[in-house]
Motif scaffolding. Sequence first.
Motif, short mmCIF file in Angstrom:
data_model
loop_
_atom_site.label_atom_id
_atom_site.label_comp_id
_atom_site.label_asym_id
_atom_site.label_seq_id
_atom_site.Cartn_x
_atom_site.Cartn_y
_atom_site.Cartn_z
N THR A 7 38.84 60.99 43.32
CA THR A 7 38.54 62.32 43.86
C THR A 7 37.05 62.58 44.05
OG1 THR A 7 38.45 63.28 41.63
CG2 THR A 7 40.60 63.27 42.74
N LEU A 8 36.22 61.62 43.67
CA LEU A 8 34.78 61.79 43.83
C LEU A 8 34.12 60.43 43.96
CD1 LEU A 8 33.46 61.05 40.81
CD2 LEU A 8 34.32 63.32 40.27
N LEU A 21 31.97 65.45 45.29
CA LEU A 21 33.38 65.81 45.33
C LEU A 21 33.95 65.29 46.65
CD1 LEU A 21 33.17 69.54 44.10
CD2 LEU A 21 33.25 67.44 42.74
N ASN A 22 35.10 64.63 46.58
CA ASN A 22 35.58 63.94 47.77
C ASN A 22 37.06 64.23 48.02
OD1 ASN A 22 35.25 62.25 50.00
ND2 ASN A 22 35.89 60.43 48.86
N ARG A 23 37.37 65.53 48.11
CA ARG A 23 38.71 65.97 48.49
C ARG A 23 38.60 66.96 49.66
NH1 ARG A 23 42.32 68.51 44.62
NH2 ARG A 23 43.96 67.16 45.46
N ASN A 28 37.92 70.39 48.47
CA ASN A 28 37.41 69.92 47.18
C ASN A 28 37.88 70.77 46.01
OD1 ASN A 28 35.79 67.72 48.25
ND2 ASN A 28 34.52 69.33 49.14
N PHE A 30 39.96 71.91 42.66
CA PHE A 30 40.22 71.27 41.38
C PHE A 30 41.69 70.89 41.24
CE2 PHE A 30 36.70 74.04 39.57
CZ PHE A 30 35.81 72.99 39.43
N LEU A 34 40.58 65.52 39.36
CA LEU A 34 39.16 65.82 39.63
C LEU A 34 38.46 66.28 38.36
CD1 LEU A 34 36.74 66.16 41.47
CD2 LEU A 34 37.65 68.39 42.17
N LEU A 38 35.34 64.23 36.82
CA LEU A 38 34.04 64.87 36.61
C LEU A 38 33.61 64.76 35.15
CD1 LEU A 38 34.33 68.12 38.79
CD2 LEU A 38 32.59 66.33 39.04
N ALA A 58 29.19 67.71 47.70
CA ALA A 58 30.59 67.71 48.13
C ALA A 58 30.69 67.27 49.58
CB ALA A 58 31.19 69.11 47.96
N CYS A 64 33.51 73.78 46.97
CA CYS A 64 34.69 73.72 46.09
C CYS A 64 35.45 75.03 46.21
CB CYS A 64 34.28 73.47 44.64
SG CYS A 64 35.68 73.40 43.50
#
Length: 257
Positions: A7-8, A21-23, A28, A30, A34, A38, A58, A64
């Motif tokens: 996810t990151l 952050l890579n969603r 992005n 939570f 994730l 983190l 992000a 986010c």
Amino acid sequence: MNSLHTTLTVQTENLVATVTLNRPSVRNAFNEVLISELTSAFSELAQREDVEVIVLAANGKSFCAGADLAWMKAMASYTYEENIADAQLLAKMLNIIYRCAKPVIAKVQGDTYGGGVGLAAVCDIVVASEEAHFCLSEARLGLLPATISPYVIKALGEQACRRFFITSERFSADEACHLGFVHVLSKANQLDADVEKICQSILQNGPAAVVACKKLVQDYASKPIDEFLIEDSVKRIAEIRCSKEAQYRMKSFLEKN
């Protein structure tokens, strides 16, 4: 050194680690993965000798969006005990970032909602694009921003939180800057350069001094100026003056002047 997560992403170059952050498909938001990644990423980076500054960034249009919808649907059926366990994971992640020995810079390129505001609040410096907006939207769902509130109240201020916690109004990066939540307001095409400028400013300082300075603020914020605090401050300056880093840097400075 680069490492890939689910996810990151984590990239390290020239003493700066960038956690991204890579969603982007879910802005992005939570989820439990994730939060876990983190937690582990910042726990590891705090111990790395090749890292002196961490940038939290992000991918996509949003920084986010708070809680992931699928995660929220699952939480709707949780028992009280399950909710306690779930909230503890988020609380632990936020505190690990807040307590990270290394300075953490939030690079906020887009909208930041709910828990995302908490994520920015635990960072030491917030650099935001003038196109970004913030919103503490929990009350609209019948919830409250409890887990993030200790950090958001510190960073945004009590009076602003009195308003935004109960109204769930969206506010601009410009307003967040006026309130002191955002330190640097950037044009979108200058965001990277402004973050890099701050990173380079930090890297010119003694690494041990930077760590001590961050801890100093966290330890002394909101504490009464009493005998204990004064004595503690005396001990801290005496200890760091005797350190190898301070001795070397003071000698170099004095020899130039």
